[in-house]
Motif scaffolding. Sequence first.
Motif, PDB file in Angstrom:
ATOM      1  N   ALA B   3       0.832  -1.197   0.000  1.00  0.00           N
ATOM      2  CA  ALA B   3       0.000   0.000   0.000  1.00  0.00           C
ATOM      3  C   ALA B   3       0.872   1.254   0.000  1.00  0.00           C
ATOM      4  CB  ALA B   3      -0.906  -0.011   1.217  1.00  0.00           C
ATOM      5  N   PRO B   4       0.479   2.275  -0.791  1.00  0.00           N
ATOM      6  CA  PRO B   4       1.224   3.531  -0.768  1.00  0.00           C
ATOM      7  C   PRO B   4       0.797   4.397   0.421  1.00  0.00           C
ATOM      8  CG  PRO B   4      -0.530   3.655  -2.383  1.00  0.00           C
ATOM      9  CD  PRO B   4      -0.612   2.287  -1.759  1.00  0.00           C
ATOM     10  N   ASP B   5       1.415   5.579   0.540  1.00  0.00           N
ATOM     11  CA  ASP B   5       1.017   6.504   1.596  1.00  0.00           C
ATOM     12  C   ASP B   5      -0.434   6.937   1.384  1.00  0.00           C
ATOM     13  OD1 ASP B   5       3.551   7.103   3.097  1.00  0.00           O
ATOM     14  OD2 ASP B   5       4.212   7.515   1.048  1.00  0.00           O
ATOM     15  N   GLY B   6      -1.094   7.297   2.477  1.00  0.00           N
ATOM     16  CA  GLY B   6      -2.403   7.934   2.348  1.00  0.00           C
ATOM     17  C   GLY B   6      -3.584   6.991   2.387  1.00  0.00           C
ATOM     18  N   PHE B   7      -3.345   5.655   2.439  1.00  0.00           N
ATOM     19  CA  PHE B   7      -4.486   4.750   2.442  1.00  0.00           C
ATOM     20  C   PHE B   7      -5.163   4.693   3.801  1.00  0.00           C
ATOM     21  CE2 PHE B   7      -6.015   1.850  -0.872  1.00  0.00           C
ATOM     22  CZ  PHE B   7      -5.497   2.538  -1.939  1.00  0.00           C
ATOM     23  N   ALA B  10      -2.921   8.736   9.716  1.00  0.00           N
ATOM     24  CA  ALA B  10      -1.611   8.779  10.367  1.00  0.00           C
ATOM     25  C   ALA B  10      -1.603   7.985  11.675  1.00  0.00           C
ATOM     26  CB  ALA B  10      -1.189  10.221  10.613  1.00  0.00           C
ATOM     27  N   GLY B 102       4.471   2.830   0.581  1.00  0.00           N
ATOM     28  CA  GLY B 102       4.753   4.142   1.174  1.00  0.00           C
ATOM     29  C   GLY B 102       5.557   4.050   2.461  1.00  0.00           C
ATOM     30  N   LEU B 103       6.275   5.144   2.775  1.00  0.00           N
ATOM     31  CA  LEU B 103       7.065   5.171   4.016  1.00  0.00           C
ATOM     32  C   LEU B 103       6.153   5.168   5.240  1.00  0.00           C
ATOM     33  CD1 LEU B 103       9.892   7.744   3.132  1.00  0.00           C
ATOM     34  CD2 LEU B 103      10.006   5.258   3.163  1.00  0.00           C
ATOM     35  N   THR B 104       5.056   5.959   5.194  1.00  0.00           N
ATOM     36  CA  THR B 104       4.155   5.956   6.356  1.00  0.00           C
ATOM     37  C   THR B 104       3.332   4.676   6.382  1.00  0.00           C
ATOM     38  OG1 THR B 104       2.430   7.110   5.119  1.00  0.00           O
ATOM     39  CG2 THR B 104       3.909   8.460   6.454  1.00  0.00           C
ATOM     40  N   THR B 167      -9.572   6.402   5.170  1.00  0.00           N
ATOM     41  CA  THR B 167      -9.420   7.777   4.713  1.00  0.00           C
ATOM     42  C   THR B 167     -10.435   8.109   3.626  1.00  0.00           C
ATOM     43  OG1 THR B 167      -7.814   7.040   3.098  1.00  0.00           O
ATOM     44  CG2 THR B 167      -6.951   7.874   5.183  1.00  0.00           C
ATOM     45  N   ALA B 168     -11.320   7.164   3.325  1.00  0.00           N
ATOM     46  CA  ALA B 168     -12.356   7.416   2.324  1.00  0.00           C
ATOM     47  C   ALA B 168     -13.641   6.744   2.797  1.00  0.00           C
ATOM     48  CB  ALA B 168     -11.937   6.871   0.968  1.00  0.00           C
TER      49      ALA B 168
ATOM     50  N   PHE C  30      10.927  10.771   6.152  1.00  0.00           N
ATOM     51  CA  PHE C  30       9.863  10.298   7.044  1.00  0.00           C
ATOM     52  C   PHE C  30       9.066  11.473   7.601  1.00  0.00           C
ATOM     53  CE2 PHE C  30      11.848   6.088   7.145  1.00  0.00           C
ATOM     54  CZ  PHE C  30      10.724   5.293   7.184  1.00  0.00           C
ATOM     55  N   ALA C  37       0.739  13.284   5.577  1.00  0.00           N
ATOM     56  CA  ALA C  37      -0.325  12.376   6.015  1.00  0.00           C
ATOM     57  C   ALA C  37      -1.342  13.085   6.914  1.00  0.00           C
ATOM     58  CB  ALA C  37       0.279  11.175   6.743  1.00  0.00           C
ATOM     59  N   PHE C  78      -3.319   1.379  -7.251  1.00  0.00           N
ATOM     60  CA  PHE C  78      -3.997   1.952  -6.093  1.00  0.00           C
ATOM     61  C   PHE C  78      -4.775   3.206  -6.492  1.00  0.00           C
ATOM     62  CE2 PHE C  78      -0.520  -0.576  -4.560  1.00  0.00           C
ATOM     63  CZ  PHE C  78      -1.126  -1.298  -3.556  1.00  0.00           C
ATOM     64  N   GLY C 108     -12.354  11.513  -0.889  1.00  0.00           N
ATOM     65  CA  GLY C 108     -11.519  10.360  -0.526  1.00  0.00           C
ATOM     66  C   GLY C 108     -10.547  10.025  -1.652  1.00  0.00           C
ATOM     67  N   ASN C 111      -7.849  12.588  -1.740  1.00  0.00           N
ATOM     68  CA  ASN C 111      -6.969  12.400  -0.588  1.00  0.00           C
ATOM     69  C   ASN C 111      -5.920  11.320  -0.871  1.00  0.00           C
ATOM     70  OD1 ASN C 111      -6.309  12.779   2.277  1.00  0.00           O
ATOM     71  ND2 ASN C 111      -7.068  10.690   2.500  1.00  0.00           N
ATOM     72  N   ILE C 112      -6.398  10.169  -1.387  1.00  0.00           N
ATOM     73  CA  ILE C 112      -5.470   9.064  -1.640  1.00  0.00           C
ATOM     74  C   ILE C 112      -4.516   9.418  -2.769  1.00  0.00           C
ATOM     75  CG2 ILE C 112      -5.323   6.708  -2.525  1.00  0.00           C
ATOM     76  CD1 ILE C 112      -7.725   6.016  -0.814  1.00  0.00           C
ATOM     77  N   LYS C 115      -1.901  12.098  -1.492  1.00  0.00           N
ATOM     78  CA  LYS C 115      -0.938  11.619  -0.515  1.00  0.00           C
ATOM     79  C   LYS C 115      -0.076  10.478  -1.054  1.00  0.00           C
ATOM     80  CE  LYS C 115      -3.520  13.371   3.378  1.00  0.00           C
ATOM     81  NZ  LYS C 115      -4.355  13.116   4.569  1.00  0.00           N
ATOM     82  N   ALA C 116      -0.701   9.588  -1.845  1.00  0.00           N
ATOM     83  CA  ALA C 116       0.068   8.474  -2.398  1.00  0.00           C
ATOM     84  C   ALA C 116       1.110   8.988  -3.388  1.00  0.00           C
ATOM     85  CB  ALA C 116      -0.857   7.471  -3.070  1.00  0.00           C
ATOM     86  N   SER C 123       9.656   8.827  -1.808  1.00  0.00           N
ATOM     87  CA  SER C 123      10.366   7.542  -1.798  1.00  0.00           C
ATOM     88  C   SER C 123      11.322   7.444  -2.983  1.00  0.00           C
ATOM     89  CB  SER C 123       9.372   6.382  -1.872  1.00  0.00           C
ATOM     90  OG  SER C 123       8.553   6.387  -0.737  1.00  0.00           O
TER      91      SER C 123
END
Lengths: 252, 335, 255
Positions: B3-7, B10, B102-104, B167-168, C30, C37, C78, C108, C111-112, C115-116, C123
């Motif tokens: 999964a990438p960031d934002g899914f 936090a 993702g990093l997060t 987040t959705a 990070f 996020a 994604f 939503g 947002n994804i 951020k993704a 990265s």
Amino acid sequence: MSHAAVQISGVRFTYPDGREALCGADLRVEHGQRVALLGPNGAGKTTLALQLNGIHRPDAGDVEIGGLPVTDPNLAEVRRRVGMVFQDADDQLFMPTVREDVAFGPANLGLRGDELASRVTKALEGVGAAELADRAPHHLSGGERRRVALATVLAMRPDVLVLDEPTSGLDPAGRRELIGVLQGLPITQLAITHDLPFALELCERAVIVDGGRVVADGATADLLADEELLHAHRLELPFGLDPRTVPPSRPR
Amino acid sequence: MHAPDGFLNAGTAVATGAISAGALGMALRQTREQLGDKQVPLAGIAAAFIFAAQMFNFPVAAGTTGHLLGGALAAVLLGPAMGAVVVAVVVVVQALAFADGGLTALGYNVFNMAIVTAFGGYAIFRLLRRILPRNATGVIGATALAAGLSVVLSATAFSIQWLFGATAPVPFDTVFGSMVGVHLLIGIGEAVLSGMAVGAVLAARPDLVYGARDLDRAALADRPAMGMREFVIAGLLVALLFAVVVSQFAAPDPDGLERVAEDTGFAESAQEHALGGGIFADYATAGIGNETLSLAIAGVVGVVITLAVMTGLFMAVRDRRRAAASGPTGDRTAA
Amino acid sequence: MGAGHAHPLYVHEHSPVHRLAPEVKLAAAFAFVLAVAVTPREAIWAFAIDAATVGLVIRLARLPVRFVAARLAIILPFIAFAFLIPFVASGERIDVLGVSVSQVGLWGTWNIIAKATLGAGVSILLAGTTEVPQLLRGLERLRVPPTLTTIAAFMVRYLELLAAELGRMRTAMTARGYDPRWLWQVRPIAAGAGALFIRSYERGERVHAAMLSRGYSGAMPTIDERVASRREWLAAASAPLTAGIAAAVALAVVA
């Protein structure tokens, strides 16, 4: 000095899976001698070599390196004295760069800073690989890899060098360079090999290992001239090579 | 799966990160005890194997391909602790050096792909070993089923995390239903590949299969044949059955359900009693037709995952203790 | 996803970003993605600032735009999922181009995607400017257990080797006419995986023997001791600080 560079007496060794690899092996190697370890596949040559620095420990019998028995308290010193060059250089070069890999051994001996750096440089220069220091091991050619593997061991200033199939997989030029490097090293050498011309050129003495023990021992040229002996142990001279017509390797 | 960031939000990222770090620390200590100074080279190269195995594209149907994930396979071959370490290293390096995941998202990616599959998968494996015959085929069958289910377990874990950190505005039951549905299919491939890979190792070096160390040579040599085609078809049937059951709970048509709710005047009251609204993400529970039932399923499933992972962890610890008590092992050196 | 490539993303260049100490880059990356996020999705301007920051650093690092774009494709599945959200999401419905979609669902999706994409950009920046051994060294200096980073270093060292073995195995299978199309034809592939495992394990034992031969006693010697300067930390902190301030302001505005 009464003790030998390597003294193996009555060594027996069985693998955990029940395979008996050594059954009473004896071998004495004098200081400065170069000895070829010949024999068919599965004869126990590599197993014998791994006894020399205590990677495997004998079930019975003794191993001494320069008079020092291979026992737990002596293990660190034994491993400094015996430099082992493995058959597959990829097994030996596990660090990200050549420099770090060559530094691994001396750093384990406690060297740091400038002293460590100069050890590394000298070892690489000794095998003609100084310019490879910052390369990644998997980007080297076969011959470069073999020479760097040798440098990782030389950096520990060993008394005895053990080489497992040093010439396998090398092209003729890479093989020639390696022979040049080895001939210039003034230390005891034990080379496991199937490359009989290599044995003849580098080593004044040869032993044949078969069935887990030493079955023949003598001047390399004499052993290789004994066609019956070679045949009995699945060995064969390359076509056209006559050891009697080759000038003998000079013991120093 | 990466999964990438934002899914997820936090908070969920940080919480799963902490859990993963804790579990990983424990697994590292376990492998250290298990292997001593062999830990680094063996785990490092095993990790390279899992990474490479993920590049092993295999055919699924009519020329389409899938690839191995390897969590349960690693656990059966190397033990749950080392399996978790190895897969976690793969996931972390994929995120850092390959920008994959993702990093997060590292916290939940490591948790779902390494911790759940290795420990959960191993727990299932051990349970199945008790039921299945004590021979090579039993080990292979247990590996296959555990591998398939570990993928589903991993997908379920993600759905549960969605419940906390969505987040959705996609309801939990929609996410749960589709995640599990898709991963059931992926799980079949995982099952077949893992089972047969363990079979191949058993045939050549049975001493290297951690999950079969209790078997002697005679039991290992006993391998009643299992038809390939039958195995795949049986797997498909099980998956289908599972999918039908799951889809009963997941709302196939949320709009339809919503209309029913509005018509019956249920909508307002459902909005108000928002069950456990404090800890669950509003999104994940909003618009669920039957909130109580959905959350009950989520609860049960969450408990099952936790149990499976804890059982795996427990087994890892107990195996170590036993091995330590029965003298030094692990020296499997061969020329 | 995650499969099909054994080469890390590193792009050889001599840029200020490449020169930064790895632990500094890791910490900054990070911190930046964490700031992204927590940014509320309605604050489109904040994401614009974040995107501009990432773009600027990518320029500074001299990473080819096409390379970055190609690597961003990894998140496409994604993104595709994100586009499904408005159709399956709950909440108030609006008409977009004659199709009824959920309004919160659209948020939503945004947002994804935002951020993704930003996360993947960071990265790629990190992986593109830092060699893997450096990354691992950086992790170690950020207090990640050295056992873990050393295992990772060994993995990276032997990955290409194993991938090559795998490739030769596949070639050998193809050479003998193996062209599977259905799942029940995978036995040779699975047998190959099993064989690869055995070879890997045996290699692990040989490497261990080689390490012991050179005096290994359980701890890797530390050789490189360069520590990041305060200037490096300050320079690298500028990016996450920007994102952090943007996020904080956005949170204040929304609240």
